[in-house]
Motif scaffolding. Structure first.
Motif, PDB file in Angstrom:
ATOM      1  N   GLY A  96       1.194   0.432   4.879  1.00  0.00           N
ATOM      2  CA  GLY A  96       0.848   1.597   4.081  1.00  0.00           C
ATOM      3  C   GLY A  96      -0.634   1.762   3.833  1.00  0.00           C
ATOM      4  O   GLY A  96      -1.040   2.386   2.854  1.00  0.00           O
ATOM      5  N   GLY A  97      -1.455   1.218   4.716  1.00  0.00           N
ATOM      6  CA  GLY A  97      -2.899   1.321   4.543  1.00  0.00           C
ATOM      7  C   GLY A  97      -3.485   0.240   3.663  1.00  0.00           C
ATOM      8  O   GLY A  97      -4.706   0.146   3.520  1.00  0.00           O
ATOM      9  N   LEU A  98      -2.631  -0.637   3.086  1.00  0.00           N
ATOM     10  CA  LEU A  98      -3.146  -1.705   2.224  1.00  0.00           C
ATOM     11  C   LEU A  98      -3.561  -2.934   3.019  1.00  0.00           C
ATOM     12  O   LEU A  98      -4.253  -3.803   2.499  1.00  0.00           O
ATOM     13  N   PHE A 105       0.031  -7.247  -0.685  1.00  0.00           N
ATOM     14  CA  PHE A 105      -0.498  -6.109  -1.444  1.00  0.00           C
ATOM     15  C   PHE A 105       0.541  -4.984  -1.491  1.00  0.00           C
ATOM     16  O   PHE A 105       0.720  -4.316  -2.513  1.00  0.00           O
ATOM     17  N   PHE A 106       1.202  -4.778  -0.365  1.00  0.00           N
ATOM     18  CA  PHE A 106       2.212  -3.725  -0.265  1.00  0.00           C
ATOM     19  C   PHE A 106       3.375  -4.005  -1.214  1.00  0.00           C
ATOM     20  O   PHE A 106       3.853  -3.125  -1.933  1.00  0.00           O
ATOM     21  N   VAL A 131      -0.199 -15.785  -9.046  1.00  0.00           N
ATOM     22  CA  VAL A 131      -0.083 -16.192  -7.644  1.00  0.00           C
ATOM     23  C   VAL A 131      -0.858 -15.286  -6.689  1.00  0.00           C
ATOM     24  O   VAL A 131      -0.955 -15.576  -5.495  1.00  0.00           O
ATOM     25  N   GLU A 132      -1.405 -14.174  -7.209  1.00  0.00           N
ATOM     26  CA  GLU A 132      -2.153 -13.241  -6.371  1.00  0.00           C
ATOM     27  C   GLU A 132      -3.369 -12.746  -7.156  1.00  0.00           C
ATOM     28  O   GLU A 132      -3.813 -13.390  -8.093  1.00  0.00           O
ATOM     29  N   PHE A 133      -3.900 -11.588  -6.755  1.00  0.00           N
ATOM     30  CA  PHE A 133      -5.066 -11.033  -7.452  1.00  0.00           C
ATOM     31  C   PHE A 133      -4.925  -9.511  -7.559  1.00  0.00           C
ATOM     32  O   PHE A 133      -5.735  -8.753  -7.020  1.00  0.00           O
ATOM     33  N   PRO A 134      -3.871  -9.047  -8.268  1.00  0.00           N
ATOM     34  CA  PRO A 134      -3.623  -7.597  -8.349  1.00  0.00           C
ATOM     35  C   PRO A 134      -4.718  -6.823  -9.063  1.00  0.00           C
ATOM     36  O   PRO A 134      -4.886  -5.620  -8.814  1.00  0.00           O
ATOM     37  N   PRO A 192      -7.434  -2.140  -5.400  1.00  0.00           N
ATOM     38  CA  PRO A 192      -7.460  -0.799  -6.007  1.00  0.00           C
ATOM     39  C   PRO A 192      -6.081  -0.253  -6.347  1.00  0.00           C
ATOM     40  O   PRO A 192      -5.896   0.345  -7.411  1.00  0.00           O
ATOM     41  N   SER A 193      -5.093  -0.415  -5.462  1.00  0.00           N
ATOM     42  CA  SER A 193      -3.777   0.183  -5.691  1.00  0.00           C
ATOM     43  C   SER A 193      -3.097  -0.432  -6.907  1.00  0.00           C
ATOM     44  O   SER A 193      -2.653   0.285  -7.823  1.00  0.00           O
TER      45      SER A 193
END
Length: 457
Positions: free
Chosen positions: A25-27, A32-33, A237-240, A244-245
């Motif tokens: 989806g462009g991520l 990230f998706f 566990v991530e870096f949301p 940007p999304s």
């Protein structure tokens, strides 16, 4: 709000269908998706009518969970939709406990019985390794941290610090040019970059959010609270917050929790004039900068995609991207590695001056001064270009590598090359012996074999 979330999801999926080269989806990353889909899923429950909320939200969650768990390789699907199942059961389906329980049980069973692979195990191991090393980095910069955005500049020196406490663990990040980019734990990264001061400020922000979360006024407030709760789980566990999304989605949720939908700013006329003037300057500047960065990024993607086949052109593209937008760390980080590839693939056809090589190294070092892959590339260049007189620099780099890259076969190869250059057979044998014990690639093993043959002759 549910329709806005649905449009965002359709936009991501449609963008990926329109141009498959923009993955997920462009991520650009399956995790990230999954994060974006998971957070947007909760907004599906925000319909004013409860049956509609259950139908739209529950249906989306079940379909998305099935797709993400069985059709994608991201392990976040297990965590995300298990949490959303709890949300549906506890917060949003209180008047329909039976269907809430069904939703929760379906998602829980999918998460438990879906096949756990070696990839899931390695993902968890990588986060443990990153967590320990980042915590040590934070400890060394306890109060004020290393500075905003300093993680990538400092982490290279801490890549194998976990081995002091887990000597048999090894390292997940092999080969040496693999680099995490982020700590994959927002709390630890904030601590490493801004120290105790930054953590205290972050806790104050969290306290302000908690105040609004504990007093929900309507279904939208409940939904926004759940979005923030799931986002907090992702932060471990991530870096949301750095994407940007997901960052924008969490910002919307935080705004709803803190002020609701009736936000009214009380500002003086002077402040309004200043804000308006600033907007007229800021927005065009942001658009121009964004267009320049997009152009630089498109050029840089050519570097990554074609450096194996066209190393010279990839090097030119990398340099052009840096000229267009020198503020992106990734462009500068890659530059010395692109040069290394160029010299490896076409060193006999390319003439590189000493000054040009030094400039390339300085550019990459400005992005990641302690990164082993960049240091190894520098040592290889100094050795292959016969700059033996600069042995002080080589020795300094090898000492740094001995602390941060002892479990990298590439480090032992440059040790062997250095020993060979100075006729130190014992050093060559020592390097070959240590390198063979590691998880080397076939090409690296073949090079170790060549060193062995030279020692025997």
């Amino acid at each position: 709000m549910p329709w806005l979330a649905a449009l965002a999801v359709l936009g991501m999926i449609g963008f990926g269908i329109y141009d498959p080269t923009f993955e997920f989806g462009g991520l650009g990353n399956r995790n990230f998706f999954v994060e974006a889909l998971s957070l947007l899923a909760v907004f599906m429950f925000a319909a004013k009518d409860e049956p509609a909320a259950l139908l739209v939200g529950g249906g989306y969650v079940i379909l998305a969970a099935l797709w993400l768990i069985f059709a994608q390789e991201s392990n976040l699907g297990f965590v995300a939709f298990g949490g959303i199942g709890v949300v549906g059961f506890v917060a949003l389906c209180r008047r329909r406990p039976f269907w809430g329980a069904v939703l929760f049980l379906v998602l829980s069973n999918l998460a438990v019985w879906a096949p756990w692979t070696e990839r899931a195990t390695s993902a968890m191991a990588a986060r443990v390794e990153l967590g320990i090393n980042t915590a040590i980095l934070w400890w060394d910069h306890l109060w004020i941290g290393g500075g905003f955005g300093s993680f990538n500049a400092l982490y290279g020196a801490y890549r194998e610090e976990h081995l002091k406490y887990l000597p048999d663990w090894g390292t997940i990040f092999i080969p040496v040019n693999q680099f995490p980019g982020q700590a994959h734990n927002e709390l630890l990264q904030v601590g490493a970059e801004t120290g105790v001061v930054g953590i205290v400020l972050a806790l104050l922000v969290m306290a302000a959010l908690a105040r609004g979360m504990l007093k929900p006024r309507d279904r939208l407030d409940v939904v926004a609270t759940c979005v923030l709760a799931i986002g907090a789980g992702f932060c471990l566990v991530e870096f949301p917050l750095r994407n940007p999304s997901t960052g924008a989605t969490l910002a919307v949720a935080a705004g709803i929790v803190c002020q609701g939908r009736s936000l009214r700013l009380q500002a003086s006329p002077w402040f309004r004039c200043l804000a308006t003037a600033g907007g007229y300057v800021f927005v065009p500047t942001l658009l121009v900068c964004g267009m320049i960065w997009i152009k630089a990024w498109l050029i840089f993607t050519g570097t990554i995609a074609w450096q194996h086949l066209y190393p010279k052109q990839a090097f030119i593209w990398n340099y052009q991207a840096i000229q267009l937008w020198p503020y992106d760390r990734r462009f500068r980080h890659q530059f010395m590695l692109t040069l290394r590839f160029l010299m490896y693939k076409a060193g006999d056809k390319v003439k590189l001056t000493t000054k040009a090589a030094d400039i390339a190294y300085d550019i990459s070092r400005s992005a990641a001064p302690h990164e082993p892959s960049i240091q190894i590339a520098r040592v290889e260049y100094l050795l292959t270009s016969r700059r033996f007189k600069e042995s002080d620099e080589i020795e300094k780099l090898l000492r740094a590598l001995s602390r941060a890259a002892r479990h990298q076969p590439a480090y032992w190869l440059v040790e062997a090359n250095y020993g060979l250059a100075y006729g130190d057979r014992e050093r060559v044998a020592w390097a070959v012996d240590n390198g063979r014990r590691l998880k080397a690639t076939p090409n690296q093993l073949a090079t170790f074999d060549k060193f062995t043959d030279l020692l025997e002759n």
